[in-house]
Design a protein around this motif. Structure first.
Motif, PDB file in Angstrom:
ATOM      1  N   LYS A  11       0.839  -1.208   0.000  1.00  0.00           N
ATOM      2  CA  LYS A  11       0.000   0.000   0.000  1.00  0.00           C
ATOM      3  C   LYS A  11       0.872   1.255   0.000  1.00  0.00           C
ATOM      4  CE  LYS A  11      -4.491  -1.394   1.474  1.00  0.00           C
ATOM      5  NZ  LYS A  11      -5.254  -1.116   0.299  1.00  0.00           N
ATOM      6  N   ASN A  12       1.992   1.216   0.733  1.00  0.00           N
ATOM      7  CA  ASN A  12       2.921   2.354   0.736  1.00  0.00           C
ATOM      8  C   ASN A  12       3.540   2.551  -0.647  1.00  0.00           C
ATOM      9  OD1 ASN A  12       2.479   2.841   3.468  1.00  0.00           O
ATOM     10  ND2 ASN A  12       4.159   1.519   4.099  1.00  0.00           N
ATOM     11  N   VAL A  13       3.940   1.460  -1.281  1.00  0.00           N
ATOM     12  CA  VAL A  13       4.520   1.539  -2.620  1.00  0.00           C
ATOM     13  C   VAL A  13       3.475   2.062  -3.610  1.00  0.00           C
ATOM     14  CG1 VAL A  13       5.499   0.170  -4.516  1.00  0.00           C
ATOM     15  CG2 VAL A  13       6.203  -0.279  -2.155  1.00  0.00           C
ATOM     16  N   GLN A  14       2.245   1.570  -3.497  1.00  0.00           N
ATOM     17  CA  GLN A  14       1.176   2.030  -4.379  1.00  0.00           C
ATOM     18  C   GLN A  14       0.923   3.531  -4.196  1.00  0.00           C
ATOM     19  OE1 GLN A  14      -1.956  -0.754  -3.299  1.00  0.00           O
ATOM     20  NE2 GLN A  14      -1.780  -1.715  -5.313  1.00  0.00           N
ATOM     21  N   ALA A  15       1.004   4.005  -2.968  1.00  0.00           N
ATOM     22  CA  ALA A  15       0.799   5.434  -2.706  1.00  0.00           C
ATOM     23  C   ALA A  15       1.861   6.268  -3.418  1.00  0.00           C
ATOM     24  CB  ALA A  15       0.810   5.703  -1.202  1.00  0.00           C
ATOM     25  N   GLU A  22      -0.117  11.652 -10.024  1.00  0.00           N
ATOM     26  CA  GLU A  22      -0.829  12.882  -9.678  1.00  0.00           C
ATOM     27  C   GLU A  22       0.041  14.125  -9.863  1.00  0.00           C
ATOM     28  OE1 GLU A  22      -2.063  11.860  -5.734  1.00  0.00           O
ATOM     29  OE2 GLU A  22      -3.896  10.865  -6.436  1.00  0.00           O
ATOM     30  N   SER A  23       1.350  13.986  -9.713  1.00  0.00           N
ATOM     31  CA  SER A  23       2.252  15.128  -9.858  1.00  0.00           C
ATOM     32  C   SER A  23       2.694  15.330 -11.312  1.00  0.00           C
ATOM     33  CB  SER A  23       3.479  14.950  -8.958  1.00  0.00           C
ATOM     34  OG  SER A  23       4.289  13.893  -9.442  1.00  0.00           O
ATOM     35  N   GLY A  24       2.113  14.566 -12.229  1.00  0.00           N
ATOM     36  CA  GLY A  24       2.470  14.697 -13.638  1.00  0.00           C
ATOM     37  C   GLY A  24       3.707  13.901 -14.024  1.00  0.00           C
ATOM     38  N   LYS A  25       4.176  13.038 -13.131  1.00  0.00           N
ATOM     39  CA  LYS A  25       5.372  12.246 -13.409  1.00  0.00           C
ATOM     40  C   LYS A  25       5.046  10.763 -13.568  1.00  0.00           C
ATOM     41  CE  LYS A  25       8.229  15.545 -11.011  1.00  0.00           C
ATOM     42  NZ  LYS A  25       8.755  15.919  -9.721  1.00  0.00           N
ATOM     43  N   GLY A  26       3.863  10.483 -14.068  1.00  0.00           N
ATOM     44  CA  GLY A  26       3.470   9.095 -14.296  1.00  0.00           C
ATOM     45  C   GLY A  26       4.383   8.382 -15.266  1.00  0.00           C
ATOM     46  N   LEU A  34      -0.012   1.139 -14.144  1.00  0.00           N
ATOM     47  CA  LEU A  34      -1.098   1.990 -14.616  1.00  0.00           C
ATOM     48  C   LEU A  34      -2.013   2.299 -13.442  1.00  0.00           C
ATOM     49  CD1 LEU A  34      -3.950   0.219 -14.882  1.00  0.00           C
ATOM     50  CD2 LEU A  34      -2.845  -0.607 -16.938  1.00  0.00           C
ATOM     51  N   LEU A  35      -2.799   3.357 -13.588  1.00  0.00           N
ATOM     52  CA  LEU A  35      -3.794   3.697 -12.570  1.00  0.00           C
ATOM     53  C   LEU A  35      -5.148   3.203 -13.056  1.00  0.00           C
ATOM     54  CD1 LEU A  35      -2.899   7.340 -11.460  1.00  0.00           C
ATOM     55  CD2 LEU A  35      -2.253   5.168 -10.396  1.00  0.00           C
ATOM     56  N   LEU A  36      -5.804   2.421 -12.216  1.00  0.00           N
ATOM     57  CA  LEU A  36      -7.115   1.861 -12.524  1.00  0.00           C
ATOM     58  C   LEU A  36      -8.133   2.514 -11.596  1.00  0.00           C
ATOM     59  CD1 LEU A  36      -8.804  -0.307 -14.022  1.00  0.00           C
ATOM     60  CD2 LEU A  36      -8.267  -1.846 -12.126  1.00  0.00           C
ATOM     61  N   THR A  37      -9.044   3.289 -12.165  1.00  0.00           N
ATOM     62  CA  THR A  37     -10.093   3.935 -11.362  1.00  0.00           C
ATOM     63  C   THR A  37     -11.364   3.129 -11.518  1.00  0.00           C
ATOM     64  OG1 THR A  37      -9.045   6.083 -11.664  1.00  0.00           O
ATOM     65  CG2 THR A  37     -11.344   6.083 -10.941  1.00  0.00           C
ATOM     66  N   HIS A  38     -11.907   2.697 -10.400  1.00  0.00           N
ATOM     67  CA  HIS A  38     -13.068   1.807 -10.360  1.00  0.00           C
ATOM     68  C   HIS A  38     -14.045   2.313  -9.317  1.00  0.00           C
ATOM     69  CE1 HIS A  38     -11.081  -0.002  -6.787  1.00  0.00           C
ATOM     70  NE2 HIS A  38      -9.987   0.308  -7.490  1.00  0.00           N
ATOM     71  N   PRO A  80     -17.954  -3.165 -14.199  1.00  0.00           N
ATOM     72  CA  PRO A  80     -16.738  -3.246 -15.013  1.00  0.00           C
ATOM     73  C   PRO A  80     -16.342  -1.940 -15.714  1.00  0.00           C
ATOM     74  CG  PRO A  80     -18.539  -4.293 -16.159  1.00  0.00           C
ATOM     75  CD  PRO A  80     -19.059  -3.916 -14.796  1.00  0.00           C
ATOM     76  N   ARG A  81     -17.136  -0.881 -15.579  1.00  0.00           N
ATOM     77  CA  ARG A  81     -16.776   0.396 -16.205  1.00  0.00           C
ATOM     78  C   ARG A  81     -15.646   1.034 -15.401  1.00  0.00           C
ATOM     79  NH1 ARG A  81     -20.692   1.310 -19.872  1.00  0.00           N
ATOM     80  NH2 ARG A  81     -22.736   0.464 -19.428  1.00  0.00           N
ATOM     81  N   VAL A  82     -14.506   1.195 -16.051  1.00  0.00           N
ATOM     82  CA  VAL A  82     -13.326   1.725 -15.371  1.00  0.00           C
ATOM     83  C   VAL A  82     -12.683   2.832 -16.199  1.00  0.00           C
ATOM     84  CG1 VAL A  82     -12.851  -0.454 -14.170  1.00  0.00           C
ATOM     85  CG2 VAL A  82     -11.772  -0.001 -16.385  1.00  0.00           C
ATOM     86  N   HIS A  83     -11.813   3.578 -15.538  1.00  0.00           N
ATOM     87  CA  HIS A  83     -10.984   4.583 -16.207  1.00  0.00           C
ATOM     88  C   HIS A  83      -9.538   4.152 -16.002  1.00  0.00           C
ATOM     89  CE1 HIS A  83      -9.893   8.478 -17.856  1.00  0.00           C
ATOM     90  NE2 HIS A  83      -8.952   8.537 -16.934  1.00  0.00           N
ATOM     91  N   VAL A  84      -8.744   4.266 -17.062  1.00  0.00           N
ATOM     92  CA  VAL A  84      -7.354   3.823 -17.018  1.00  0.00           C
ATOM     93  C   VAL A  84      -6.448   4.989 -17.396  1.00  0.00           C
ATOM     94  CG1 VAL A  84      -5.659   2.241 -18.045  1.00  0.00           C
ATOM     95  CG2 VAL A  84      -8.002   1.462 -17.630  1.00  0.00           C
ATOM     96  N   GLN A  85      -5.387   5.153 -16.620  1.00  0.00           N
ATOM     97  CA  GLN A  85      -4.330   6.082 -16.994  1.00  0.00           C
ATOM     98  C   GLN A  85      -3.040   5.290 -17.024  1.00  0.00           C
ATOM     99  OE1 GLN A  85      -3.827   9.575 -14.527  1.00  0.00           O
ATOM    100  NE2 GLN A  85      -2.049  10.255 -15.696  1.00  0.00           N
ATOM    101  N   VAL A  86      -2.386   5.314 -18.178  1.00  0.00           N
ATOM    102  CA  VAL A  86      -1.115   4.610 -18.329  1.00  0.00           C
ATOM    103  C   VAL A  86      -0.160   5.574 -19.003  1.00  0.00           C
ATOM    104  CG1 VAL A  86      -1.874   3.438 -20.444  1.00  0.00           C
ATOM    105  CG2 VAL A  86       0.047   2.531 -19.160  1.00  0.00           C
ATOM    106  N   ASP A  87       0.913   5.901 -18.289  1.00  0.00           N
ATOM    107  CA  ASP A  87       1.851   6.917 -18.737  1.00  0.00           C
ATOM    108  C   ASP A  87       1.045   8.205 -18.939  1.00  0.00           C
ATOM    109  OD1 ASP A  87       4.122   8.238 -19.593  1.00  0.00           O
ATOM    110  OD2 ASP A  87       4.624   6.800 -21.160  1.00  0.00           O
TER     111      ASP A  87
END
Length: 157
Positions: A11-15, A22-26, A34-38, A80-87
Motif C-alpha cells: 500500500k505504501n509503494v502504491q501510494a 498525480e504530480s504529472g510524473k506518471g 497503470l492507474l485503474l479507477t473503479h 466493469p466500467r473503469v478509467h485507465v491512466q497509463v503513462d
C-alpha cells in the motif's frame, strides 16, 4: 497465501506510484504501472488503484496478486466500467475479468519470461514456488489468481 504485512507494505509503494501520476510524473513508472479507477461495489465511491500491467496486442493485462478477494477486483466484477491512466494516455473501458486457469497460467508464464527476476522472486516469496515454476505449478496457482484485461477504445491506441 501472501502475508498481510506484505500487503501493508505494498500500500505504501502504491501510494508512491499514485503520487507520481498525480504530480504529472506518471511517465516514471508508466512502463510498468497503470492507474485503474473503479467504483466501490457497496459505497459507489470512486477509487484509484495503481497496478502492474503487461501490454499485449494493444490490451493491458493485469494480474490480481491478492486473488479474487481483492477489493478492486470485486469492484470491477460488480461494475466493469473503469478509467485507465497509463503513462500519459487515459481512456475509459470495460474491465474483463478472466478466471480461466489456462489463460491466467499463460499470462503468468509470459510475465516470467519478460521479468524473470521480479516475477521469479514473487513466485518464490509470495507463493512458495520455485523462481522458475513448471506449467503445472503455474496452473495450480492460476486456480486462485484471476487477471483482468483492459482494452482501450480504438481511438485511444
Amino acid at each position: 497465501m501472501i502475508p498481510d504485512a506484505f500487503w501493508a507494505r505494498m500500500k505504501n509503494v502504491q501510494a508512491i506510484h499514485k503520487r507520481l501520476y498525480e504530480s504529472g510524473k506518471g511517465w516514471v513508472v508508466g512502463k510498468f504501472i497503470l492507474l485503474l479507477t473503479h467504483t466501490g461495489r457497496k459505497s459507489g465511491t470512486s477509487y484509484t488503484t495503481p497496478v502492474q500491467y503487461e501490454r499485449i496486442d494493444g490490451a493491458y493485462y493485469v494480474g490480481v496478486g491478492r486473488g479474487p478477494k481483492s477489493d478492486w477486483f470485486r469492484n470491477i466484477q460488480a461494475n466493469p466500467r473503469v478509467h485507465v491512466q497509463v503513462d500519459r494516455a487515459e481512456f475509459d473501458c470495460l474491465a474483463e475479468p478472466v478466471t480461466d486457469p489456462k489463460q491466467v497460467a499463460d499470462f503468468l508464464e509470459y510475465r516470467l519470461k519478460r521479468h524473470p527476476l521480479m516475477i521469479g522472486l514473487m513466485m518464490k516469496f509470495a507463493h512458495k514456488l520455485p523462481m522458475h515454476p513448471s506449467q503445472a505449478q503455474l496452473l495450480e496457482l492460476a486456480e486462485s489468481t484471476p487477471m483482468v484485461v483492459l482494452r482501450p477504445p480504438r481511438e485511444a491506441v
